[in-house]
Design a protein around this motif. Structure first.
Motif, PDB file in Angstrom:
ATOM      1  N   GLY A 143      -1.501  12.594 -47.011  1.00 49.20           N
ATOM      2  CA  GLY A 143      -1.173  13.338 -48.221  1.00 49.20           C
ATOM      3  C   GLY A 143      -1.262  14.836 -48.007  1.00 49.20           C
ATOM      4  O   GLY A 143      -0.461  15.607 -48.554  1.00 49.20           O
ATOM      5  N   ALA A 144      -2.214  15.254 -47.194  1.00 47.38           N
ATOM      6  CA  ALA A 144      -2.346  16.676 -46.883  1.00 47.38           C
ATOM      7  C   ALA A 144      -1.140  17.173 -46.090  1.00 47.38           C
ATOM      8  O   ALA A 144      -0.711  18.320 -46.248  1.00 47.38           O
ATOM      9  N   MET A 145      -0.584  16.314 -45.229  1.00 49.53           N
ATOM     10  CA  MET A 145       0.626  16.687 -44.504  1.00 49.53           C
ATOM     11  C   MET A 145       1.791  16.902 -45.471  1.00 49.53           C
ATOM     12  O   MET A 145       2.560  17.854 -45.342  1.00 49.53           O
ATOM     13  N   LEU A 146       1.902  16.010 -46.440  1.00 51.80           N
ATOM     14  CA  LEU A 146       2.958  16.155 -47.440  1.00 51.80           C
ATOM     15  C   LEU A 146       2.772  17.440 -48.234  1.00 51.80           C
ATOM     16  O   LEU A 146       3.724  18.210 -48.450  1.00 51.80           O
ATOM     17  N   ASP A 147       1.539  17.711 -48.653  1.00 47.74           N
ATOM     18  CA  ASP A 147       1.262  18.928 -49.409  1.00 47.74           C
ATOM     19  C   ASP A 147       1.605  20.170 -48.594  1.00 47.74           C
ATOM     20  O   ASP A 147       2.152  21.154 -49.129  1.00 47.74           O
ATOM     21  N   ALA A 148       1.304  20.131 -47.309  1.00 43.96           N
ATOM     22  CA  ALA A 148       1.598  21.282 -46.452  1.00 43.96           C
ATOM     23  C   ALA A 148       3.101  21.511 -46.327  1.00 43.96           C
ATOM     24  O   ALA A 148       3.563  22.656 -46.276  1.00 43.96           O
ATOM     25  N   MET A 149       3.860  20.418 -46.275  1.00 38.81           N
ATOM     26  CA  MET A 149       5.323  20.559 -46.233  1.00 38.81           C
ATOM     27  C   MET A 149       5.844  21.208 -47.515  1.00 38.81           C
ATOM     28  O   MET A 149       6.686  22.110 -47.476  1.00 38.81           O
ATOM     29  N   VAL A 150       5.338  20.746 -48.646  1.00 38.37           N
ATOM     30  CA  VAL A 150       5.755  21.308 -49.931  1.00 38.37           C
ATOM     31  C   VAL A 150       5.381  22.785 -50.009  1.00 38.37           C
ATOM     32  O   VAL A 150       6.192  23.641 -50.411  1.00 38.37           O
ATOM     33  N   GLN A 151       4.153  23.110 -49.611  1.00 40.07           N
ATOM     34  CA  GLN A 151       3.697  24.503 -49.667  1.00 40.07           C
ATOM     35  C   GLN A 151       4.499  25.399 -48.733  1.00 40.07           C
ATOM     36  O   GLN A 151       4.797  26.545 -49.067  1.00 40.07           O
ATOM     37  N   ALA A 152       4.865  24.874 -47.567  1.00 39.53           N
ATOM     38  CA  ALA A 152       5.660  25.661 -46.633  1.00 39.53           C
ATOM     39  C   ALA A 152       7.027  25.966 -47.224  1.00 39.53           C
ATOM     40  O   ALA A 152       7.525  27.091 -47.124  1.00 39.53           O
ATOM     41  N   ASP A 153       7.641  24.966 -47.852  1.00 36.94           N
ATOM     42  CA  ASP A 153       8.947  25.190 -48.469  1.00 36.94           C
ATOM     43  C   ASP A 153       8.840  26.210 -49.594  1.00 36.94           C
ATOM     44  O   ASP A 153       9.694  27.089 -49.736  1.00 36.94           O
ATOM     45  N   GLU A 154       7.776  26.098 -50.378  1.00 36.66           N
ATOM     46  CA  GLU A 154       7.596  27.016 -51.505  1.00 36.66           C
ATOM     47  C   GLU A 154       7.229  28.426 -51.062  1.00 36.66           C
ATOM     48  O   GLU A 154       7.402  29.386 -51.817  1.00 36.66           O
ATOM     49  N   SER A 155       6.723  28.575 -49.839  1.00 41.59           N
ATOM     50  CA  SER A 155       6.315  29.896 -49.350  1.00 41.59           C
ATOM     51  C   SER A 155       7.492  30.715 -48.828  1.00 41.59           C
ATOM     52  O   SER A 155       7.334  31.898 -48.510  1.00 41.59           O
ATOM     53  N   CYS A 158      15.482  14.579 -51.484  1.00 42.01           N
ATOM     54  CA  CYS A 158      15.676  13.177 -51.890  1.00 42.01           C
ATOM     55  C   CYS A 158      14.633  12.764 -52.922  1.00 42.01           C
ATOM     56  O   CYS A 158      14.924  11.962 -53.821  1.00 42.01           O
ATOM     57  N   ALA A 159      13.437  13.306 -52.806  1.00 42.27           N
ATOM     58  CA  ALA A 159      12.401  12.999 -53.795  1.00 42.27           C
ATOM     59  C   ALA A 159      12.829  13.470 -55.180  1.00 42.27           C
ATOM     60  O   ALA A 159      12.635  12.761 -56.180  1.00 42.27           O
ATOM     61  N   ARG A 160      13.423  14.659 -55.223  1.00 45.01           N
ATOM     62  CA  ARG A 160      13.902  15.178 -56.502  1.00 45.01           C
ATOM     63  C   ARG A 160      15.108  14.378 -56.995  1.00 45.01           C
ATOM     64  O   ARG A 160      15.193  14.024 -58.179  1.00 45.01           O
ATOM     65  N   HIS A 161      16.029  14.092 -56.096  1.00 43.42           N
ATOM     66  CA  HIS A 161      17.275  13.429 -56.478  1.00 43.42           C
ATOM     67  C   HIS A 161      17.046  12.004 -56.954  1.00 43.42           C
ATOM     68  O   HIS A 161      17.669  11.557 -57.931  1.00 43.42           O
ATOM     69  N   PHE A 162      16.155  11.277 -56.285  1.00 46.27           N
ATOM     70  CA  PHE A 162      15.915   9.870 -56.609  1.00 46.27           C
ATOM     71  C   PHE A 162      14.635   9.657 -57.407  1.00 46.27           C
ATOM     72  O   PHE A 162      14.215   8.509 -57.609  1.00 46.27           O
ATOM     73  N   SER A 163      13.997  10.737 -57.849  1.00 42.80           N
ATOM     74  CA  SER A 163      12.755  10.657 -58.639  1.00 42.80           C
ATOM     75  C   SER A 163      11.698   9.825 -57.928  1.00 42.80           C
ATOM     76  O   SER A 163      11.113   8.889 -58.486  1.00 42.80           O
ATOM     77  N   LEU A 164      11.431  10.179 -56.685  1.00 46.39           N
ATOM     78  CA  LEU A 164      10.453   9.454 -55.877  1.00 46.39           C
ATOM     79  C   LEU A 164       9.044   9.953 -56.170  1.00 46.39           C
ATOM     80  O   LEU A 164       8.826  11.133 -56.448  1.00 46.39           O
ATOM     81  N   SER A 165       8.086   9.054 -56.062  1.00 41.37           N
ATOM     82  CA  SER A 165       6.697   9.407 -56.329  1.00 41.37           C
ATOM     83  C   SER A 165       6.032   9.975 -55.080  1.00 41.37           C
ATOM     84  O   SER A 165       6.530   9.804 -53.958  1.00 41.37           O
ATOM     85  N   ARG A 166       4.901  10.611 -55.278  1.00 40.86           N
ATOM     86  CA  ARG A 166       4.104  11.106 -54.158  1.00 40.86           C
ATOM     87  C   ARG A 166       3.692   9.948 -53.252  1.00 40.86           C
ATOM     88  O   ARG A 166       3.726  10.065 -52.024  1.00 40.86           O
ATOM     89  N   GLU A 167       3.321   8.824 -53.851  1.00 43.02           N
ATOM     90  CA  GLU A 167       2.919   7.659 -53.071  1.00 43.02           C
ATOM     91  C   GLU A 167       4.059   7.190 -52.162  1.00 43.02           C
ATOM     92  O   GLU A 167       3.836   6.854 -50.992  1.00 43.02           O
ATOM     93  N   GLN A 168       5.272   7.165 -52.670  1.00 45.97           N
ATOM     94  CA  GLN A 168       6.413   6.759 -51.862  1.00 45.97           C
ATOM     95  C   GLN A 168       6.637   7.708 -50.690  1.00 45.97           C
ATOM     96  O   GLN A 168       6.969   7.273 -49.584  1.00 45.97           O
ATOM     97  N   LEU A 169       6.468   8.992 -50.928  1.00 47.70           N
ATOM     98  CA  LEU A 169       6.669   9.975 -49.860  1.00 47.70           C
ATOM     99  C   LEU A 169       5.599   9.845 -48.782  1.00 47.70           C
ATOM    100  O   LEU A 169       5.886   9.982 -47.590  1.00 47.70           O
ATOM    101  N   LEU A 177      12.569   4.593 -47.993  1.00 51.49           N
ATOM    102  CA  LEU A 177      12.616   5.082 -49.369  1.00 51.49           C
ATOM    103  C   LEU A 177      13.739   4.447 -50.179  1.00 51.49           C
ATOM    104  O   LEU A 177      13.661   4.386 -51.410  1.00 51.49           O
ATOM    105  N   ARG A 178      14.759   3.963 -49.493  1.00 47.73           N
ATOM    106  CA  ARG A 178      15.881   3.333 -50.193  1.00 47.73           C
ATOM    107  C   ARG A 178      15.809   1.809 -50.135  1.00 47.73           C
ATOM    108  O   ARG A 178      16.774   1.116 -50.442  1.00 47.73           O
ATOM    109  N   GLY A 179      14.636   1.269 -49.748  1.00 46.74           N
ATOM    110  CA  GLY A 179      14.417  -0.162 -49.823  1.00 46.74           C
ATOM    111  C   GLY A 179      14.933  -0.961 -48.650  1.00 46.74           C
ATOM    112  O   GLY A 179      15.081  -2.179 -48.749  1.00 46.74           O
ATOM    113  N   GLY A 180      15.174  -0.308 -47.526  1.00 46.21           N
ATOM    114  CA  GLY A 180      15.665  -1.009 -46.350  1.00 46.21           C
ATOM    115  C   GLY A 180      14.577  -1.795 -45.643  1.00 46.21           C
ATOM    116  O   GLY A 180      13.381  -1.607 -45.875  1.00 46.21           O
TER     117      GLY A 180
END
Length: 311
Positions: free
Chosen positions: A68-80, A152-163, A208-211
């Motif tokens: 989860g911290a890796m995901l947060d770091a990706m989000v923060q990097a994009d936002e920075s 894709c998370a925004r487009h498909f309304s994916l949850s943090r858990e899914q990511l 994420l797309r159920g494959g």
């Protein structure tokens, strides 16, 4: 990890700066990973999670926290990202903002693909501008995974858990690639960096797309095949040109490979054999095309102007 003007050492998948200790995932073949998943009756991401816990003697909650911290770091990097930021060399900066603006209009490739392109450029430029990014699997390829996951998370309304689950899938395939081939440009060319990043992102998207796990494996294989032989030729030895724009190509590769796999298209060459071919191709590349900054685009008149001065 923080980017710098020098070449980046290979780290373990989704673990910025890690160069030693036990690897995160204990698989050395895709076939083994899928076989274990079927044997234990777990989803692929959870089998990889359990393997992580066993390998590192971690509680499940701690492993999930770290991912989860890796995901947060990706989000923060994009936002920075800042449109005005430029790298020390002056070679990188501003293109992510241009693509973001263009994507908001009526873009040629449609809104989702254009947002993916913009995200890859932004993250690659953050790396070049010395900002904090997640090496996934390396700093030079840091833009591919977040560029496909976050839009894709925004487009498909994916949850943090899914990511987070998708990141486990990506890291499982990344560890197999590291074990059978390479994630280092100096060792295997850019196929080992951008190619590996695409091959991690593609199965994550399939998840994420159920494959199925089999679809994820074929997506990984097709992503590698599409970039097989890609050379590493950084201008001036910097992780900027052509690295930043190759993150865009890696993201597009991941999307196309994932969509083919979801459609039921398979790699004719078995996935592990594709990775073995990747390793052999990497060994066959001349040193000038493996991150030395002495061949390919680095050897053009433009590239030579940025070559480190000797003496």
């Amino acid at each position: 990890g923080r980017a710098g003007p020098a070449r980046h050492p290979a780290g373990h998948p989704l673990h910025p700066g890690r160069t030693g200790g036990a690897p995160l995932i204990a698989f050395d073949s895709i076939a083994q990973m899928l076989q274990d998943t079927e044997q234990f009756g777990l989803p692929l991401w959870e089998n990889i999670l359990e393997s992580d816990c066993r390998r590192q003697d971690l509680p499940r909650a701690r492993s999930l926290e770290r991912m989860g911290a890796m995901l947060d770091a990706m989000v923060q990097a994009d936002e920075s990202y800042q449109a005005q930021d430029r790298s020390h060399s002056g070679l990188s900066g501003g293109d992510g903002a241009k693509m973001t603006l263009y994507a908001a209009g009526d873009p040629l490739c449609g809104p989702l693909l254009s947002q993916v392109m913009a995200g890859a450029l932004r993250m690659g430029e953050c790396n070049a501008c010395m900002k904090r990014i997640v090496a996934a699997p390396t700093a030079g390829a840091c833009g591919v995974l977040p560029a496909v996951l976050l839009p894709c998370a925004r487009h498909f309304s994916l949850s943090r858990e899914q990511l987070v689950q998708a990141l486990y899938v990506a890291s499982g395939f990344g560890m197999v690639i590291a074990a059978r081939a390479s994630i280092s440009g100096a060792e295997g060319g850019c196929q080992a960096e951008i190619g590996s990043a695409a091959a991690m992102a593609a199965p994550a998207l399939v998840h994420l797309r159920g494959g199925t796990p089999s679809m994820m494996a074929h997506a990984c294989a097709m992503a590698v095949k599409n970039l097989l032989g890609l050379v590493c030729d950084p201008v001036g030895g910097l992780v900027e040109v052509p690295c930043v724009k190759r993150n865009v190509i890696g993201a597009m590769d991941a999307l196309s490979a994932a969509q083919m796999a979801l459609a039921g298209i398979e790699s004719r060459v078995p996935p592990d054999q594709v990775l073995d071919a990747m390793a052999e191709v990497g060994r066959s590349l001349p040193p000038s095309l493996r991150e030395t900054g002495k061949g390919g685009l680095a050897a053009t008149p433009f590239g030579m102007a940025y070559a480190p001065k000797e003496g």
